[in-house]
Design an enzyme around this catalytic site. Structure first.
Site, PDB file in Angstrom:
ATOM      1  N   GLY A  92      41.966  19.994 -44.933  1.00  0.00           N
ATOM      2  CA  GLY A  92      42.635  21.452 -44.696  1.00  0.00           C
ATOM      3  C   GLY A  92      42.926  21.610 -43.187  1.00  0.00           C
ATOM      4  O   GLY A  92      43.178  22.688 -42.738  1.00  0.00           O
ATOM      5  N   HIS A  99      39.741  20.735 -32.812  1.00  0.00           N
ATOM      6  CA  HIS A  99      39.181  21.964 -32.729  1.00  0.00           C
ATOM      7  C   HIS A  99      37.917  21.914 -33.690  1.00  0.00           C
ATOM      8  O   HIS A  99      37.846  21.174 -34.624  1.00  0.00           O
ATOM      9  CB  HIS A  99      39.894  23.108 -32.892  1.00  0.00           C
ATOM     10  CG  HIS A  99      40.408  23.182 -34.302  1.00  0.00           C
ATOM     11  ND1 HIS A  99      41.839  22.504 -34.792  1.00  0.00           N
ATOM     12  CD2 HIS A  99      40.239  23.723 -35.527  1.00  0.00           C
ATOM     13  CE1 HIS A  99      42.139  22.494 -35.974  1.00  0.00           C
ATOM     14  NE2 HIS A  99      41.287  23.378 -36.346  1.00  0.00           N
TER      15      HIS A  99
END
Ligand code: AMP
Ligand code: ZN
Length: 113
Positions: A92, A99
């Protein structure tokens, strides 16, 4: 990286709701929250994901994670939180700048996928 959306946020070229910043990273609100509290911890150095990460960048990331642990009150995460870092489209990942999602503010779904 000139056209990286997170680099643009770090440089202040795109607005964000910033909760914390130091020389290593920023913590901002995710623009499409998937939990009542949904932040992104973004190291300032651009690299795509955990596979591309150097040993030195891993040390910095560890320092950032330790810092997150001291910010739970500021972030409203006193009851607990989840950290997620997606690598690759199958997981995803949509932004190619490493991050870590910080999710909390509710009892989270415990399924992993
Ligand atoms: P990932 O899908 O793991 O790569 O996570 C990227 C995250 O960045 C998604 O949760 C998006 O909602 C979030 N996002 C994308 N653009 C912005 C932005 N301009 N400000 C804040 N969050 C963003
Ligand atoms: Zn970047």
């Amino acid at each position: 990286m000139n056209d990286c959306i997170f680099c643009k946020i770090i440089r202040g070229e795109i607005p964000s709701q910033k909760f914390y910043e130091d020389e290593d990273m920023i913590i901002i609100a995710d623009i499409a929250p998937q939990a009542p509290k949904h932040y992104l911890m973004i190291p300032k150095e651009h690299y795509p994901d955990i596979i591309a990460m150097t040993d030195e960048q891993a040390v910095t990331l560890g320092r950032c994670l330790k810092k997150v642990s001291t910010l739970v009150d500021r972030l409203g995460l006193e009851d607990g939180f989840r950290l997620v870092s997606n690598k690759g489209a199958v997981a995803g990942q949509t932004v190619g700048h490493l991050h870590v999602h910080i999710l909390g503010g509710a009892t989270l779904n415990t399924t992993m996928a």
